[in-house]
Write a protein that holds these residues in place. Structure first.
Motif, PDB file in Angstrom:
ATOM      1  N   VAL A 158      40.010 -16.383  -0.721  1.00  0.00           N
ATOM      2  CA  VAL A 158      38.800 -16.845   0.070  1.00  0.00           C
ATOM      3  C   VAL A 158      39.124 -17.712   1.132  1.00  0.00           C
ATOM      4  O   VAL A 158      40.000 -18.777   0.566  1.00  0.00           O
ATOM      5  N   ASP A 159      38.698 -17.538   2.392  1.00  0.00           N
ATOM      6  CA  ASP A 159      38.995 -18.591   3.396  1.00  0.00           C
ATOM      7  C   ASP A 159      38.108 -19.657   3.453  1.00  0.00           C
ATOM      8  O   ASP A 159      38.553 -20.827   3.837  1.00  0.00           O
ATOM      9  N   ILE A 160      36.820 -19.442   3.313  1.00  0.00           N
ATOM     10  CA  ILE A 160      35.780 -20.314   3.431  1.00  0.00           C
ATOM     11  C   ILE A 160      34.776 -20.420   2.223  1.00  0.00           C
ATOM     12  O   ILE A 160      34.430 -19.270   1.822  1.00  0.00           O
ATOM     13  N   VAL A 161      34.014 -21.688   1.839  1.00  0.00           N
ATOM     14  CA  VAL A 161      33.210 -21.629   1.053  1.00  0.00           C
ATOM     15  C   VAL A 161      32.259 -22.493   1.527  1.00  0.00           C
ATOM     16  O   VAL A 161      32.356 -23.584   1.949  1.00  0.00           O
ATOM     17  N   LEU A 207      38.745 -23.721  -7.660  1.00  0.00           N
ATOM     18  CA  LEU A 207      39.773 -24.099  -6.782  1.00  0.00           C
ATOM     19  C   LEU A 207      40.798 -25.263  -7.133  1.00  0.00           C
ATOM     20  O   LEU A 207      41.888 -25.306  -6.321  1.00  0.00           O
ATOM     21  N   CYS A 208      40.523 -26.004  -8.318  1.00  0.00           N
ATOM     22  CA  CYS A 208      41.443 -26.879  -8.741  1.00  0.00           C
ATOM     23  C   CYS A 208      41.026 -27.091 -10.223  1.00  0.00           C
ATOM     24  O   CYS A 208      40.129 -26.811 -10.619  1.00  0.00           O
ATOM     25  N   GLU A 209      42.030 -27.682 -11.055  1.00  0.00           N
ATOM     26  CA  GLU A 209      41.720 -27.846 -12.335  1.00  0.00           C
ATOM     27  C   GLU A 209      40.913 -29.150 -12.398  1.00  0.00           C
ATOM     28  O   GLU A 209      40.879 -30.037 -11.540  1.00  0.00           O
ATOM     29  N   PRO A 210      40.515 -29.281 -13.677  1.00  0.00           N
ATOM     30  CA  PRO A 210      39.480 -30.502 -14.064  1.00  0.00           C
ATOM     31  C   PRO A 210      40.205 -31.868 -13.768  1.00  0.00           C
ATOM     32  O   PRO A 210      41.444 -32.052 -14.137  1.00  0.00           O
ATOM     33  N   GLY A 211      39.647 -32.653 -13.046  1.00  0.00           N
ATOM     34  CA  GLY A 211      40.201 -34.033 -12.796  1.00  0.00           C
ATOM     35  C   GLY A 211      41.046 -33.973 -11.680  1.00  0.00           C
ATOM     36  O   GLY A 211      41.785 -35.167 -11.066  1.00  0.00           O
ATOM     37  N   GLN A 212      41.358 -33.000 -10.936  1.00  0.00           N
ATOM     38  CA  GLN A 212      42.458 -32.760  -9.650  1.00  0.00           C
ATOM     39  C   GLN A 212      41.807 -32.942  -8.419  1.00  0.00           C
ATOM     40  O   GLN A 212      42.570 -33.109  -7.312  1.00  0.00           O
ATOM     41  N   ALA A 213      40.457 -32.678  -8.381  1.00  0.00           N
ATOM     42  CA  ALA A 213      39.596 -32.765  -7.019  1.00  0.00           C
ATOM     43  C   ALA A 213      40.249 -34.008  -6.222  1.00  0.00           C
ATOM     44  O   ALA A 213      40.190 -33.991  -5.070  1.00  0.00           O
ATOM     45  N   GLU A 214      40.097 -35.147  -6.926  1.00  0.00           N
ATOM     46  CA  GLU A 214      40.000 -36.364  -6.179  1.00  0.00           C
ATOM     47  C   GLU A 214      41.445 -36.463  -5.429  1.00  0.00           C
ATOM     48  O   GLU A 214      41.478 -36.927  -4.291  1.00  0.00           O
ATOM     49  N   LYS A 215      42.602 -36.187  -6.327  1.00  0.00           N
ATOM     50  CA  LYS A 215      43.699 -36.379  -5.347  1.00  0.00           C
ATOM     51  C   LYS A 215      44.044 -35.250  -4.187  1.00  0.00           C
ATOM     52  O   LYS A 215      44.669 -35.594  -3.193  1.00  0.00           O
ATOM     53  N   LEU A 216      43.423 -34.093  -4.304  1.00  0.00           N
ATOM     54  CA  LEU A 216      43.346 -33.126  -3.281  1.00  0.00           C
ATOM     55  C   LEU A 216      42.405 -33.795  -2.159  1.00  0.00           C
ATOM     56  O   LEU A 216      43.084 -33.573  -0.897  1.00  0.00           O
ATOM     57  N   LEU A 217      41.626 -34.488  -2.505  1.00  0.00           N
ATOM     58  CA  LEU A 217      40.696 -34.905  -1.283  1.00  0.00           C
ATOM     59  C   LEU A 217      41.294 -36.215  -0.703  1.00  0.00           C
ATOM     60  O   LEU A 217      41.405 -36.331   0.572  1.00  0.00           O
ATOM     61  N   GLY A 241      42.039 -27.118   8.616  1.00  0.00           N
ATOM     62  CA  GLY A 241      43.561 -26.876   8.116  1.00  0.00           C
ATOM     63  C   GLY A 241      43.818 -26.706   6.631  1.00  0.00           C
ATOM     64  O   GLY A 241      45.001 -26.733   6.215  1.00  0.00           O
ATOM     65  N   SER A 242      42.870 -27.006   5.878  1.00  0.00           N
ATOM     66  CA  SER A 242      43.176 -26.860   4.441  1.00  0.00           C
ATOM     67  C   SER A 242      43.800 -25.449   3.941  1.00  0.00           C
ATOM     68  O   SER A 242      44.731 -25.436   3.279  1.00  0.00           O
ATOM     69  N   ARG A 243      43.378 -24.302   4.367  1.00  0.00           N
ATOM     70  CA  ARG A 243      43.946 -23.023   4.321  1.00  0.00           C
ATOM     71  C   ARG A 243      45.685 -23.264   4.501  1.00  0.00           C
ATOM     72  O   ARG A 243      46.260 -22.722   3.694  1.00  0.00           O
ATOM     73  N   ALA A 244      45.851 -23.361   5.565  1.00  0.00           N
ATOM     74  CA  ALA A 244      47.280 -23.461   6.181  1.00  0.00           C
ATOM     75  C   ALA A 244      48.158 -24.559   5.208  1.00  0.00           C
ATOM     76  O   ALA A 244      49.238 -24.403   4.766  1.00  0.00           O
ATOM     77  N   LYS A 245      47.566 -25.532   5.001  1.00  0.00           N
ATOM     78  CA  LYS A 245      48.270 -26.742   4.471  1.00  0.00           C
ATOM     79  C   LYS A 245      48.271 -26.546   2.584  1.00  0.00           C
ATOM     80  O   LYS A 245      49.318 -27.163   2.163  1.00  0.00           O
ATOM     81  N   PHE A 246      47.237 -26.216   2.436  1.00  0.00           N
ATOM     82  CA  PHE A 246      47.075 -26.284   0.716  1.00  0.00           C
ATOM     83  C   PHE A 246      46.896 -25.067   0.108  1.00  0.00           C
ATOM     84  O   PHE A 246      46.833 -24.874  -1.002  1.00  0.00           O
ATOM     85  N   GLY A 247      46.737 -24.211   0.982  1.00  0.00           N
ATOM     86  CA  GLY A 247      46.239 -22.478   0.437  1.00  0.00           C
ATOM     87  C   GLY A 247      44.848 -22.482  -0.158  1.00  0.00           C
ATOM     88  O   GLY A 247      44.420 -21.692  -1.028  1.00  0.00           O
ATOM     89  N   PRO A 293      37.639 -14.093  16.314  1.00  0.00           N
ATOM     90  CA  PRO A 293      38.612 -13.207  16.753  1.00  0.00           C
ATOM     91  C   PRO A 293      39.984 -13.615  15.868  1.00  0.00           C
ATOM     92  O   PRO A 293      40.107 -15.159  15.903  1.00  0.00           O
ATOM     93  N   ASP A 294      40.789 -13.159  15.014  1.00  0.00           N
ATOM     94  CA  ASP A 294      41.681 -13.717  14.294  1.00  0.00           C
ATOM     95  C   ASP A 294      41.416 -15.012  13.463  1.00  0.00           C
ATOM     96  O   ASP A 294      41.998 -15.637  12.880  1.00  0.00           O
ATOM     97  N   GLY A 295      40.113 -14.702  12.995  1.00  0.00           N
ATOM     98  CA  GLY A 295      39.628 -15.786  12.062  1.00  0.00           C
ATOM     99  C   GLY A 295      39.808 -15.611  10.543  1.00  0.00           C
ATOM    100  O   GLY A 295      40.277 -14.854  10.098  1.00  0.00           O
ATOM    101  N   ASP A 296      38.565 -15.991   9.767  1.00  0.00           N
ATOM    102  CA  ASP A 296      38.372 -15.906   8.456  1.00  0.00           C
ATOM    103  C   ASP A 296      38.314 -14.483   8.086  1.00  0.00           C
ATOM    104  O   ASP A 296      37.523 -13.481   8.691  1.00  0.00           O
ATOM    105  N   ARG A 297      38.588 -14.079   6.837  1.00  0.00           N
ATOM    106  CA  ARG A 297      38.457 -12.893   6.258  1.00  0.00           C
ATOM    107  C   ARG A 297      37.406 -12.548   5.125  1.00  0.00           C
ATOM    108  O   ARG A 297      36.546 -11.649   5.026  1.00  0.00           O
ATOM    109  N   VAL A 298      37.433 -13.634   4.365  1.00  0.00           N
ATOM    110  CA  VAL A 298      36.711 -13.700   3.243  1.00  0.00           C
ATOM    111  C   VAL A 298      35.914 -15.035   3.119  1.00  0.00           C
ATOM    112  O   VAL A 298      36.329 -15.878   3.246  1.00  0.00           O
TER     113      VAL A 298
END
Length: 376
Positions: A269-272, A291-301, A309-315, A350-355
């Motif tokens: 999934v590319d965009i939500v 998208l992440c484990e419980p309690g991990q969202a804050e660190k990712l933010l 750029g989230s897809r390229a940097k963090f998957g 073009p060459d954008g998101d797929r899912v």
């Protein structure tokens, strides 16, 4: 069973249009979607009209504005999930062979000037800001979430909205975490910029069957890979988050059902687009969507995930890319169809998101998750 495709989308600006303009807003969005698809109303086999506000005009009056063609008209209302619910019904009709081309129009503008508090009282809820502020406080105690994390979500979504010409909130300059924190307090810990605005608007979608796709530009079509729809399920040890959002398992199981039906992994999934009426919701739904484990969202933010750029940097996918409910707005009826408008826009690039994945809940509670794929 036939595949179903989105072949046209259209929107109006989400804003404080005022009461009594539901029909012209719905007609404007519908005409835009049909023009995008390259058809007219006489090509439509069935119309689904979605309005969450009980005082918005019924769908048959929208159909009369577009033209008296005799087609079936179904009015759909399912709280905040109304738009996706109406699309789900259209998908079901096309899959069943009852229609080849369907128009779904989500809109809301009450015929009379009814306050948000009147609607809330009629539905038996506490004011949403209070309910969700309590939910935020619970997470703060459990995981150490701070107001700055809520502000990170809000700033991200306000900045996405700056590039969306139909968004209710269009800041003239980039929005910072500090600006969000400094805005007016609504219900501690929420400031006004962390909450969705009230307003009106419309968004429409044209869908077709696989056999009808030859009548459209297949290169611009987006395939509906899955639409999963569930309500609360009673069971032992059920954890309720209140009448508005339902149990956590509701989102978890609905997204699992959608991904399994689409034969898509979450990593694909590319965009939500999700239900971010209040900033705390987006943080919690990161986790409930898997998208992440419980309690991990804050660190990712803090690291910059879920934004550009989230897809390229963090998957990880970008989330609420049109501004979400916080930035784009949340009239109710058109919220889901606006999510599809944005998803289709991104998948057509073009060459954008797929899912892309769309997620909404309706008070009571129900949950809908839909998966869309680039037609390749």
């Amino acid at each position: 069973m036939t595949d179903v495709y989105v072949v046209g989308t259209g929107m109006t600006r989400f804003a404080n249009h005022g009461p009594g303009v539901g029909i012209p807003l719905a007609a404007e969005a519908s005409v835009a979607a049909m023009r995008d698809a390259g058809i007219t109303f006489t090509d439509i086999d069935i119309l689904y009209a979605g309005a969450a506000n009980p005082n918005s005009p019924r769908g048959v009056f929208v159909a009369r504005e577009l033209g008296l063609t005799g087609l079936p008209v179904q009015h759909v209302s399912n709280a905040s999930a109304t738009g996706l619910a109406a699309v789900h019904e259209a998908i079901t009709a096309i899959e069943a062979g009852r229609a080849d081309v369907a128009l779904v129009t989500g809109y809301d503008s009450p015929d009379t000037d009814v306050s948000s508090q009147d609607v809330i009282a009629a539905e038996g809820h506490h004011p949403p800001a209070v309910s969700f502020a309590l939910w935020a406080r619970e997470r703060m105690a459990q995981y150490g979430t701070g107001p700055e994390h809520l502000a990170m979500v809000a700033a991200k979504n306000w900045n996405y909205a700056r590039t969306n010409p139909f968004a209710a909130r269009q800041a003239s300059e980039p929005v910072t975490v500090e600006r969000v924190l400094a805005s007016r307090m609504v219900a501690d810990p929420f400031t006004s910029m962390m909450c969705t605005p009230w307003g009106e608007g419309a968004a429409a979608v044209v869908l077709c069957s696989e056999s009808a796709l030859k009548r459209f530009d297949a290169a611009r079509a987006v395939r509906v890979a899955a639409s999963a729809f569930q309500s609360d399920r009673f069971g032992p040890n059920q954890v309720l988050e209140g009448a508005i959002v339902g149990p956590p398992q509701l989102t978890k199981s609905t997204v699992d059902n959608a991904l399994n039906a689409a034969d898509v992994k979450l990593d694909d999934v590319d965009i939500v687009q999700l239900h971010d009426a209040f900033a705390i919701e987006e943080i919690i739904y990161y986790e409930l969507l898997g998208l992440c484990e419980p309690g991990q969202a804050e660190k990712l933010l803090e690291a910059g995930a879920f934004g550009p750029g989230s897809r390229a940097k963090f998957g990880l996918p970008e989330v609420s890319t049109d501004g979400g409910l916080i930035g784009r707005g949340h009239p109710g009826g058109p919220t889901g169809t606006a999510q599809i408008w944005e998803t289709v826009r991104r998948l057509r690039e073009p060459d954008g998101d797929r899912v892309g994945l769309c997620h909404l809940l309706g008070g009571g509670s129900i949950c809908i998750v839909q998966v869309y794929q680039r037609n390749e």
